[in-house]
Design a protein around this motif. Sequence first.
Motif, mmCIF file in Angstrom:
data_model
loop_
_atom_site.group_PDB
_atom_site.id
_atom_site.type_symbol
_atom_site.label_atom_id
_atom_site.label_comp_id
_atom_site.label_asym_id
_atom_site.label_seq_id
_atom_site.Cartn_x
_atom_site.Cartn_y
_atom_site.Cartn_z
ATOM 1 N N LEU A 198 -57.105 -13.176 65.504
ATOM 2 C CA LEU A 198 -58.193 -12.939 64.566
ATOM 3 C C LEU A 198 -58.913 -14.253 64.288
ATOM 4 C CD1 LEU A 198 -59.398 -10.619 62.800
ATOM 5 C CD2 LEU A 198 -57.900 -11.433 60.962
ATOM 6 N N GLY A 199 -60.202 -14.308 64.584
ATOM 7 C CA GLY A 199 -60.932 -15.567 64.472
ATOM 8 C C GLY A 199 -60.910 -16.178 63.096
ATOM 9 N N ALA A 200 -61.116 -15.373 62.064
ATOM 10 C CA ALA A 200 -61.161 -15.900 60.700
ATOM 11 C C ALA A 200 -59.815 -16.458 60.271
ATOM 12 C CB ALA A 200 -61.614 -14.813 59.726
ATOM 13 N N LEU A 201 -58.717 -15.948 60.851
ATOM 14 C CA LEU A 201 -57.392 -16.476 60.525
ATOM 15 C C LEU A 201 -57.268 -17.921 60.990
ATOM 16 C CD1 LEU A 201 -54.458 -16.157 59.554
ATOM 17 C CD2 LEU A 201 -53.923 -15.191 61.818
ATOM 18 N N ALA A 202 -57.838 -18.234 62.149
ATOM 19 C CA ALA A 202 -57.830 -19.620 62.624
ATOM 20 C C ALA A 202 -58.567 -20.523 61.634
ATOM 21 C CB ALA A 202 -58.478 -19.704 64.006
ATOM 22 N N GLY A 203 -59.669 -20.026 61.088
ATOM 23 C CA GLY A 203 -60.404 -20.793 60.090
ATOM 24 C C GLY A 203 -59.581 -21.043 58.842
ATOM 25 N N LEU A 204 -58.853 -20.024 58.401
ATOM 26 C CA LEU A 204 -58.009 -20.172 57.215
ATOM 27 C C LEU A 204 -56.907 -21.194 57.453
ATOM 28 C CD1 LEU A 204 -56.929 -19.290 54.426
ATOM 29 C CD2 LEU A 204 -55.749 -17.393 55.596
ATOM 30 N N MET A 205 -56.211 -21.075 58.579
ATOM 31 C CA MET A 205 -55.093 -21.979 58.841
ATOM 32 C C MET A 205 -55.568 -23.407 59.081
ATOM 33 S SD MET A 205 -52.569 -20.024 58.385
ATOM 34 C CE MET A 205 -51.440 -21.379 58.676
ATOM 35 N N GLY A 206 -56.698 -23.569 59.793
ATOM 36 C CA GLY A 206 -57.224 -24.910 59.998
ATOM 37 C C GLY A 206 -57.647 -25.570 58.700
ATOM 38 N N SER A 207 -58.210 -24.776 57.789
ATOM 39 C CA SER A 207 -58.608 -25.311 56.483
ATOM 40 C C SER A 207 -57.385 -25.717 55.663
ATOM 41 C CB SER A 207 -59.434 -24.267 55.721
ATOM 42 O OG SER A 207 -60.631 -23.978 56.401
ATOM 43 N N LEU A 208 -56.322 -24.921 55.743
ATOM 44 C CA LEU A 208 -55.094 -25.274 55.035
ATOM 45 C C LEU A 208 -54.476 -26.539 55.617
ATOM 46 C CD1 LEU A 208 -53.491 -21.747 54.526
ATOM 47 C CD2 LEU A 208 -54.338 -23.272 52.732
ATOM 48 N N MET A 209 -54.565 -26.708 56.929
ATOM 49 C CA MET A 209 -54.104 -27.956 57.529
ATOM 50 C C MET A 209 -54.890 -29.148 56.971
ATOM 51 S SD MET A 209 -53.627 -27.011 61.577
ATOM 52 C CE MET A 209 -52.856 -28.591 62.000
ATOM 53 N N ALA A 210 -56.204 -28.993 56.882
ATOM 54 C CA ALA A 210 -57.031 -30.074 56.334
ATOM 55 C C ALA A 210 -56.637 -30.383 54.897
ATOM 56 C CB ALA A 210 -58.506 -29.696 56.419
ATOM 57 N N LEU A 211 -56.384 -29.349 54.117
ATOM 58 C CA LEU A 211 -55.964 -29.551 52.730
ATOM 59 C C LEU A 211 -54.660 -30.338 52.671
ATOM 60 C CD1 LEU A 211 -56.173 -29.012 49.684
ATOM 61 C CD2 LEU A 211 -55.120 -26.777 50.088
ATOM 62 N N GLU A 212 -53.719 -29.990 53.540
ATOM 63 C CA GLU A 212 -52.437 -30.692 53.551
ATOM 64 C C GLU A 212 -52.607 -32.156 53.962
ATOM 65 O OE1 GLU A 212 -48.080 -30.238 53.072
ATOM 66 O OE2 GLU A 212 -49.938 -29.462 52.198
ATOM 67 N N VAL A 213 -53.471 -32.419 54.935
ATOM 68 C CA VAL A 213 -53.741 -33.794 55.348
ATOM 69 C C VAL A 213 -54.399 -34.575 54.215
ATOM 70 C CG1 VAL A 213 -55.099 -35.248 56.899
ATOM 71 C CG2 VAL A 213 -53.889 -33.249 57.807
ATOM 72 N N ILE A 214 -55.407 -33.992 53.597
ATOM 73 C CA ILE A 214 -56.135 -34.670 52.518
ATOM 74 C C ILE A 214 -55.202 -34.970 51.346
ATOM 75 C CG2 ILE A 214 -57.953 -34.350 50.778
ATOM 76 C CD1 ILE A 214 -59.450 -32.721 53.013
ATOM 77 N N ARG A 215 -54.343 -34.031 51.003
ATOM 78 C CA ARG A 215 -53.390 -34.274 49.912
ATOM 79 C C ARG A 215 -52.451 -35.429 50.259
ATOM 80 N NH1 ARG A 215 -50.101 -29.629 47.564
ATOM 81 N NH2 ARG A 215 -49.372 -29.373 49.707
ATOM 82 N N VAL B 143 -52.993 -37.967 52.319
ATOM 83 C CA VAL B 143 -53.691 -39.252 52.372
ATOM 84 C C VAL B 143 -54.122 -39.709 50.986
ATOM 85 C CG1 VAL B 143 -55.730 -40.452 53.248
ATOM 86 C CG2 VAL B 143 -54.467 -38.882 54.746
ATOM 87 N N ALA B 144 -54.724 -38.808 50.220
ATOM 88 C CA ALA B 144 -55.224 -39.179 48.894
ATOM 89 C C ALA B 144 -54.096 -39.360 47.892
ATOM 90 C CB ALA B 144 -56.222 -38.133 48.406
ATOM 91 N N GLY B 145 -52.966 -38.737 48.149
ATOM 92 C CA GLY B 145 -51.797 -38.961 47.307
ATOM 93 C C GLY B 145 -51.700 -38.076 46.088
ATOM 94 N N PHE B 146 -51.947 -36.782 46.247
ATOM 95 C CA PHE B 146 -51.767 -35.863 45.123
ATOM 96 C C PHE B 146 -51.105 -34.590 45.625
ATOM 97 C CE2 PHE B 146 -55.813 -34.585 46.935
ATOM 98 C CZ PHE B 146 -55.805 -33.206 46.857
ATOM 99 N N GLY B 147 -50.542 -33.825 44.701
ATOM 100 C CA GLY B 147 -49.921 -32.558 45.045
ATOM 101 C C GLY B 147 -48.537 -32.712 45.651
ATOM 102 N N GLU B 148 -47.944 -31.572 45.997
ATOM 103 C CA GLU B 148 -46.599 -31.529 46.568
ATOM 104 C C GLU B 148 -46.700 -31.084 48.023
ATOM 105 O OE1 GLU B 148 -42.383 -29.061 46.068
ATOM 106 O OE2 GLU B 148 -44.027 -28.753 44.648
#
Length: 259
Positions: free
Chosen positions: A201-218, A220-225
Amino acid sequence: MTALSPDEIKRYARHIVLREVGGPGQLRLKAARVLVIGAGGLGAPLIQYLAAAGIGTIGIVDDDTVSLSNLQRQVIHGTPDLGRPKVESAAHAVARLNPHVRVETHATRLTPENAEGLIGSYDLVADGSDNFATRYAVSDACYRARRPLVTAALGQFDGSLTTIRAHEAGPDGQPNPTYRCLFPSPPPAGAVPTCAEAGVLGALAGLMGSLMALEVIRAVAGFGEPLVGRLLMIDAQSLRFETLSYAWDPGNPLSGTDL
Protein backbone atom coordinates in the motif's frame (compact mmCIF):
# COMPACT_ATOMS: atom_id res chain seq x y z
CA MET A 1 29.00 24.84 15.16
CA THR A 2 27.83 27.25 12.45
CA ALA A 3 25.03 29.57 13.56
CA LEU A 4 21.69 29.63 11.81
CA SER A 5 21.36 32.24 9.09
CA PRO A 6 18.39 34.64 9.07
CA ASP A 7 16.87 32.57 6.25
CA GLU A 8 17.28 29.37 8.26
CA ILE A 9 15.75 30.96 11.36
CA LYS A 10 12.68 31.85 9.32
CA ARG A 11 12.59 28.46 7.56
CA TYR A 12 12.77 26.49 10.81
CA ALA A 13 10.69 28.89 12.93
CA ARG A 14 8.06 26.26 13.77
CA HIS A 15 10.79 24.00 15.12
CA ILE A 16 12.58 26.73 17.01
CA VAL A 17 9.46 27.74 18.97
CA LEU A 18 9.08 24.17 20.18
CA ARG A 19 10.58 24.03 23.66
CA GLU A 20 11.86 20.49 23.06
CA VAL A 21 13.79 21.58 19.95
CA GLY A 22 14.54 25.30 20.10
CA GLY A 23 17.64 26.90 18.67
CA PRO A 24 20.08 24.37 20.19
CA GLY A 25 18.13 21.43 18.78
CA GLN A 26 17.94 23.00 15.35
CA LEU A 27 21.69 23.58 15.42
CA ARG A 28 22.19 19.90 16.24
CA LEU A 29 20.03 19.00 13.23
CA LYS A 30 22.13 21.31 11.05
CA ALA A 31 25.37 19.72 12.25
CA ALA A 32 24.14 16.14 11.83
CA ARG A 33 25.26 13.68 9.18
CA VAL A 34 22.61 11.01 8.50
CA LEU A 35 23.03 8.09 6.11
CA VAL A 36 19.83 6.81 4.47
CA ILE A 37 19.92 3.30 3.02
CA GLY A 38 17.51 3.14 0.08
CA ALA A 39 15.72 5.88 -1.82
CA GLY A 40 12.58 3.80 -2.35
CA GLY A 41 9.25 3.50 -0.57
CA LEU A 42 10.61 4.18 2.92
CA GLY A 43 13.57 6.32 1.92
CA ALA A 44 11.54 8.72 -0.24
CA PRO A 45 9.44 10.32 2.53
CA LEU A 46 12.26 9.86 5.03
CA ILE A 47 14.68 11.88 2.91
CA GLN A 48 12.09 14.58 2.26
CA TYR A 49 11.29 15.13 5.93
CA LEU A 50 14.94 15.01 6.99
CA ALA A 51 15.73 17.66 4.38
CA ALA A 52 12.77 19.78 5.41
CA ALA A 53 13.84 19.51 9.06
CA GLY A 54 17.31 20.84 8.25
CA ILE A 55 19.54 17.81 8.65
CA GLY A 56 22.85 19.29 7.51
CA THR A 57 24.16 16.36 5.47
CA ILE A 58 22.16 13.46 4.10
CA GLY A 59 23.97 10.51 2.55
CA ILE A 60 21.89 8.32 0.23
CA VAL A 61 22.83 4.75 -0.71
CA ASP A 62 20.95 3.17 -3.63
CA ASP A 63 22.08 1.43 -6.82
CA ASP A 64 18.69 1.40 -8.58
CA THR A 65 17.06 3.62 -11.21
CA VAL A 66 13.56 5.09 -11.17
CA SER A 67 10.90 2.93 -12.84
CA LEU A 68 7.24 3.60 -13.46
CA SER A 69 6.08 1.05 -10.88
CA ASN A 70 8.04 2.96 -8.19
CA LEU A 71 5.93 6.09 -8.45
CA GLN A 72 2.90 4.65 -6.64
CA ARG A 73 4.81 5.05 -3.36
CA GLN A 74 8.29 6.54 -3.94
CA VAL A 75 7.11 10.13 -3.81
CA ILE A 76 10.51 11.82 -3.99
CA HIS A 77 10.72 10.78 -7.66
CA GLY A 78 8.51 11.91 -10.55
CA THR A 79 7.59 10.84 -14.06
CA PRO A 80 10.40 12.94 -15.62
CA ASP A 81 12.90 10.94 -13.51
CA LEU A 82 12.18 7.58 -15.18
CA GLY A 83 15.46 5.80 -15.88
CA ARG A 84 17.44 8.19 -13.72
CA PRO A 85 19.55 6.88 -10.81
CA LYS A 86 17.49 7.18 -7.66
CA VAL A 87 20.32 8.88 -5.78
CA GLU A 88 20.42 11.63 -8.42
CA SER A 89 16.65 12.06 -8.49
CA ALA A 90 16.51 12.24 -4.68
CA ALA A 91 19.41 14.71 -4.53
CA HIS A 92 17.65 16.95 -7.06
CA ALA A 93 14.45 16.87 -4.98
CA VAL A 94 16.35 17.79 -1.81
CA ALA A 95 18.05 20.73 -3.55
CA ARG A 96 14.66 22.02 -4.65
CA LEU A 97 13.22 21.60 -1.15
CA ASN A 98 16.06 22.96 0.99
CA PRO A 99 19.28 24.47 -0.40
CA HIS A 100 20.82 24.45 3.08
CA VAL A 101 21.08 20.63 3.04
CA ARG A 102 24.08 18.88 1.52
CA VAL A 103 23.50 15.51 -0.17
CA GLU A 104 26.18 12.88 -0.61
CA THR A 105 25.21 10.21 -3.14
CA HIS A 106 26.44 6.63 -3.06
CA ALA A 107 25.21 4.85 -6.20
CA THR A 108 26.07 1.39 -4.96
CA ARG A 109 24.53 -1.57 -3.17
CA LEU A 110 25.46 -1.80 0.49
CA THR A 111 27.17 -5.11 1.29
CA PRO A 112 28.96 -6.61 4.30
CA GLU A 113 32.22 -5.66 2.59
CA ASN A 114 31.51 -1.93 2.10
CA ALA A 115 29.04 -1.27 4.94
CA GLU A 116 31.45 -0.03 7.59
CA GLY A 117 33.24 2.20 5.11
CA LEU A 118 29.98 3.85 4.11
CA ILE A 119 28.62 4.15 7.65
CA GLY A 120 31.78 5.36 9.40
CA SER A 121 31.57 9.00 8.29
CA TYR A 122 27.98 9.49 9.45
CA ASP A 123 26.48 10.10 12.89
CA LEU A 124 23.35 7.99 12.50
CA VAL A 125 21.96 5.50 9.96
CA ALA A 126 18.36 5.09 8.80
CA ASP A 127 17.75 1.81 6.95
CA GLY A 128 14.85 1.69 4.51
CA SER A 129 16.14 -1.24 2.48
CA ASP A 130 13.80 -3.93 1.18
CA ASN A 131 15.79 -7.11 1.77
CA PHE A 132 17.10 -9.04 4.75
CA ALA A 133 20.68 -9.32 3.54
CA THR A 134 21.07 -5.53 3.56
CA ARG A 135 19.31 -5.15 6.91
CA TYR A 136 21.70 -7.57 8.60
CA ALA A 137 24.74 -6.03 6.91
CA VAL A 138 23.66 -2.54 8.03
CA SER A 139 22.85 -3.52 11.60
CA ASP A 140 26.08 -5.48 12.08
CA ALA A 141 28.14 -2.61 10.65
CA CYS A 142 26.38 -0.05 12.86
CA TYR A 143 27.25 -2.10 15.93
CA ARG A 144 30.90 -2.33 14.93
CA ALA A 145 31.08 1.36 13.97
CA ARG A 146 29.16 2.35 17.15
CA ARG A 147 26.44 4.18 15.25
CA PRO A 148 22.73 4.40 16.15
CA LEU A 149 20.38 2.73 13.65
CA VAL A 150 16.74 3.49 12.86
CA THR A 151 15.33 0.60 10.86
CA ALA A 152 11.91 -0.09 9.39
CA ALA A 153 10.23 -2.70 7.20
CA LEU A 154 7.10 -2.86 5.07
CA GLY A 155 4.64 -5.63 4.32
CA GLN A 156 1.50 -5.51 2.20
CA PHE A 157 -0.58 -3.76 4.88
CA ASP A 158 1.78 -3.75 7.84
CA GLY A 159 4.94 -2.03 8.92
CA SER A 160 7.44 -2.10 11.78
CA LEU A 161 9.99 0.31 13.21
CA THR A 162 12.65 0.24 15.89
CA THR A 163 15.87 1.96 16.95
CA ILE A 164 19.05 -0.01 17.61
CA ARG A 165 21.74 1.43 19.88
CA ALA A 166 23.52 -1.86 20.55
CA HIS A 167 26.87 -0.16 21.18
CA GLU A 168 25.40 1.45 24.32
CA ALA A 169 23.99 0.16 27.61
CA GLY A 170 20.57 0.83 29.08
CA PRO A 171 19.82 2.60 32.38
CA ASP A 172 20.20 -0.75 34.19
CA GLY A 173 23.71 -1.23 32.83
CA GLN A 174 22.71 -4.13 30.59
CA PRO A 175 23.65 -3.87 26.91
CA ASN A 176 20.99 -2.57 24.58
CA PRO A 177 19.65 -5.24 22.21
CA THR A 178 21.06 -5.75 18.74
CA TYR A 179 19.00 -6.30 15.59
CA ARG A 180 19.96 -9.98 15.92
CA CYS A 181 18.41 -10.05 19.40
CA LEU A 182 15.11 -9.17 17.75
CA PHE A 183 15.56 -11.24 14.58
CA PRO A 184 18.27 -13.87 15.24
CA SER A 185 18.41 -15.00 11.62
CA PRO A 186 16.77 -14.11 8.32
CA PRO A 187 13.87 -16.20 7.05
CA PRO A 188 14.58 -18.87 4.44
CA ALA A 189 15.03 -17.57 0.90
CA GLY A 190 11.64 -17.13 -0.77
CA ALA A 191 9.67 -17.35 2.50
CA VAL A 192 8.77 -13.65 2.39
CA PRO A 193 7.45 -12.45 -0.99
CA THR A 194 8.98 -9.34 -2.49
CA CYS A 195 7.08 -6.09 -2.95
CA ALA A 196 6.78 -6.85 -6.67
CA GLU A 197 5.27 -10.25 -5.89
CA ALA A 198 2.93 -9.35 -3.04
CA GLY A 199 2.26 -5.63 -3.51
CA VAL A 200 2.34 -2.85 -0.93
CA LEU A 201 0.00 0.00 0.00
CA GLY A 202 1.64 3.22 -1.16
CA ALA A 203 0.37 5.45 1.64
CA LEU A 204 1.71 2.97 4.21
CA ALA A 205 5.23 3.58 2.90
CA GLY A 206 4.64 7.29 3.45
CA LEU A 207 3.51 6.69 7.02
CA MET A 208 6.46 4.46 7.91
CA GLY A 209 9.01 6.73 6.22
CA SER A 210 7.63 9.71 8.12
CA LEU A 211 7.85 7.81 11.40
CA MET A 212 11.46 6.95 10.59
CA ALA A 213 12.16 10.66 10.06
CA LEU A 214 10.52 11.46 13.38
CA GLU A 215 12.69 8.90 15.15
CA VAL A 216 15.85 10.29 13.52
CA ILE A 217 14.92 13.89 14.35
CA ARG A 218 14.18 12.99 17.97
CA ALA A 219 17.53 11.22 18.28
CA VAL A 220 19.50 14.10 16.79
CA ALA A 221 17.69 16.98 18.49
CA GLY A 222 17.67 15.13 21.79
CA PHE A 223 14.06 14.89 22.92
CA GLY A 224 11.54 12.13 23.54
CA GLU A 225 12.03 8.43 24.25
CA PRO A 226 13.63 6.45 21.40
CA LEU A 227 12.31 3.06 20.31
CA VAL A 228 15.28 1.25 21.83
CA GLY A 229 14.18 -2.22 22.89
CA ARG A 230 10.73 -1.55 21.46
CA LEU A 231 9.30 -2.61 18.10
CA LEU A 232 6.46 -0.43 16.82
CA MET A 233 4.08 -2.49 14.67
CA ILE A 234 1.37 -0.99 12.49
CA ASP A 235 -1.60 -2.73 10.89
CA ALA A 236 -2.86 -0.47 8.10
CA GLN A 237 -6.10 -2.42 7.60
CA SER A 238 -7.37 -1.74 11.12
CA LEU A 239 -5.07 1.25 11.71
CA ARG A 240 -3.83 -0.41 14.87
CA PHE A 241 -0.54 0.56 16.50
CA GLU A 242 1.09 -1.84 18.94
CA THR A 243 4.49 -1.90 20.66
CA LEU A 244 6.44 -5.05 21.45
CA SER A 245 9.29 -4.91 23.96
CA TYR A 246 12.43 -6.94 23.35
CA ALA A 247 15.72 -7.25 25.22
CA TRP A 248 19.39 -8.08 24.84
CA ASP A 249 20.01 -11.74 24.09
CA PRO A 250 23.23 -13.03 25.73
CA GLY A 251 23.49 -15.52 22.86
CA ASN A 252 23.53 -12.96 20.06
CA PRO A 253 26.65 -13.18 17.85
CA LEU A 254 27.63 -9.51 18.16
CA SER A 255 27.53 -8.51 21.82
CA GLY A 256 26.53 -11.78 23.47
CA THR A 257 28.38 -13.50 26.29
CA ASP A 258 26.98 -17.02 25.87
CA LEU A 259 28.97 -17.82 22.74
